[in-house]
Design a protein around this motif. Structure first.
Motif, PDB file in Angstrom:
ATOM      1  N   GLY A  45      -8.876   4.237  -6.160  1.00 14.85           N
ATOM      2  CA  GLY A  45      -9.038   2.590  -6.317  1.00 14.85           C
ATOM      3  C   GLY A  45      -8.544   2.404  -7.687  1.00 14.85           C
ATOM      4  N   TYR A  62      -0.124  -1.634  -6.604  1.00  7.37           N
ATOM      5  CA  TYR A  62      -2.194  -2.329  -6.288  1.00  7.37           C
ATOM      6  C   TYR A  62      -2.234  -3.419  -6.249  1.00  7.37           C
ATOM      7  N   ARG A  95      -7.978   3.635 -11.340  1.00  6.04           N
ATOM      8  CA  ARG A  95      -6.028   2.712 -11.671  1.00  6.04           C
ATOM      9  C   ARG A  95      -6.412   2.000 -12.916  1.00  6.04           C
ATOM     10  N   ARG A 100       0.571  -1.082   0.058  1.00 10.71           N
ATOM     11  CA  ARG A 100      -0.105   0.060  -0.120  1.00 10.71           C
ATOM     12  C   ARG A 100       0.661   1.262   0.115  1.00 10.71           C
ATOM     13  N   ASP A 118       2.340   1.363  -3.633  1.00  8.68           N
ATOM     14  CA  ASP A 118       1.311   2.700  -4.531  1.00  8.68           C
ATOM     15  C   ASP A 118       1.071   3.851  -4.159  1.00  8.68           C
ATOM     16  N   ASN A 151      -7.157   3.916  -1.248  1.00  9.28           N
ATOM     17  CA  ASN A 151      -7.908   3.016  -1.855  1.00  9.28           C
ATOM     18  C   ASN A 151      -8.990   2.012  -0.807  1.00  9.28           C
ATOM     19  N   ARG A 209       3.377   0.862 -10.143  1.00 12.97           N
ATOM     20  CA  ARG A 209       2.164   1.720  -9.377  1.00 12.97           C
ATOM     21  C   ARG A 209       0.982   0.228  -9.754  1.00 12.97           C
TER      22      ARG A 209
END
Length: 289
Positions: free
Chosen positions: A112, A28, A116, A11, A14, A84, A24
Motif C-alpha cells: 500500500g 491510489y 507507494r 482500486r 491501481d 491495500n 498509479r
C-alpha cells in the motif's frame, strides 16, 4: 453506495500497475479518498491508526465492533502482495467484525502507501510489524490483549504464519492460502506474479527479486511453534500449489488444521459464502477458548 463503487473502480486502476508513476499514485489517492467517504457513516467505522517501524510511520485502520461485549478479542490482518489496506478492510475484515472481533490492518513493508509513498520494500521478518500492530491493540482498553490472533491472505499466508511462530503474544492464526516458500511456492510456478513481487521487494530485475525472495521461507521457522493454526486453501488455486499449505501443516509444531477446499480458487474467492463460516468460526472459537 456510489463512493463504494468509485473506490472499486480506482482500486482496479491501481491494481494493474506493477511500478510507481503519476497514474498509479493518482488512482491510489482517489481510491483512498473514496474509501474514507464510503465508510464514514458505518456503524463500526474504521479508526485511523499507525505504527512506527525503523523510523517510518505506516498507516492503517482498526475497527472495534460497537455491539460486542468489551473487552473483545482481536485479530491482526496481513494481506497479500498486490492489495491495500482499504480493499482488504472491506473484503477481509467483515467476517471478523460480525463475530465480535476487533481487527487492525496496516500497510506494512512492501504494501500500500508504505511501498507507494515511502518505497519501503517487503521484509521476511514479518513478526516485527505484526508485533507493532499488537502493541496498538493491546494498548486499547476495548480489546482483550491476551486474545489477539492473526490472519493472512495470499502472500500473507506466509507472513501471518511466520509472525505467529515468532510472536508468542499471538494466541491463534488463520492462513487463507498457505505459502511455505515464496520462491518455490509462487514466484517460480506462476510467472505472471513476478513483476508484482519484483516491485514489492524493491528489485531492479526479476532475477534480483528471486534472489531476495529466497529469504522468504518458513523452513526452520515454524517447527517449534506452539499456538493453534488453521490453513484453508483452494484445491483449484492457480497461483499457489496445494503442496505449499501441506508443507506448513506437516512442519507446524503446534495444534493445526488443514482444509483443501474442493473447487476453490486463490484465497477461496469463489467459495467465500461456504468457506467463511468454517474459517472465521474456528478462529473466533480459538481466541475465546
Amino acid at each position: 453506495d456510489w463512493f463504494f463503487f468509485a473506490f472499486g473502480c480506482y482500486r482496479q486502476a491501481d491494481f494493474y500497475y506493477s511500478e510507481d508513476g503519476s497514474g498509479r499514485l493518482d488512482a491510489y489517492d482517489a481510491a483512498v479518498d473514496c474509501f474514507k467517504r464510503a465508510t464514514a457513516s458505518l456503524p463500526s467505522s474504521p479508526e485511523p491508526v499507525s505504527i512506527m517501524l525503523d523510523g517510518v510511520e505506516m498507516l492503517g485502520y482498526m475497527i472495534v465492533p460497537s455491539d460486542a461485549p468489551k473487552p473483545c478479542p482481536g485479530v491482526v490482518v496481513i494481506y497479500g502482495a498486490d492489495g491495500n489496506k482499504e480493499a482488504h478492510l472491506l473484503g477481509t475484515l467483515g467476517p471478523a467484525i460480525r463475530r465480535g472481533l476487533a481487527a487492525i490492518i496496516v500497510d506494512g513493508p512492501g504494501q500500500g502507501a508504505t511501498l507507494r509513498r515511502n518505497r519501503i520494500p517487503v521484509r521476511p521478518d514479518t513478526e516485527v510489524y505484526a508485533a507493532a500492530c499488537l502493541d496498538v491493540m493491546r494498548a486499547d482498553p476495548r480489546i482483550d490483549g491476551n486474545r489477539i490472533g492473526i490472519v493472512g491472505t495470499s502472500f500473507g499466508g506466509y507472513s501471518a504464519v511466520r509472525a505467529l511462530a515468532r510472536e508468542p503474544r499471538l494466541k491463534a492464526g488463520l492462513a487463507i492460502s498457505g505459502l511455505y516458500d515464496v520462491v518455490s511456492g509462487v514466484f517460480d510456478p506462476y510467472p505472471p506474479v513476478r513483476p508484482q513481487l519484483t516491485y514489492n521487494v524493491g528489485a531492479k530485475s526479476e532475477a534480483e527479486a528471486r534472489e531476495k525472495l529466497r529469504a522468504f521461507t518458513l523452513k526452520g521457522v515454524i517447527e517449534n511453534a506452539k499456538q493453534p493454526l488453521a490453513i484453508f486453501h483452494g484445491a483449484a488455486d492457480p497461483l499457489i500449489p496445494t503442496a505449499q499449505p501441506q508443507l506448513i501443516y506437516d512442519n507446524w509444531g503446534g495444534p493445526k488444521k488443514l482444509t483443501i477446499w474442493p473447487g476453490a480458487n486463490h484465497n477461496l474467492i469463489n467459495a467465500t459464502f461456504a468457506a467463511d463460516p468454517d474459517m472465521w468460526d474456528w478462529l473466533a472459537a480459538a481466541l475465546r477458548s
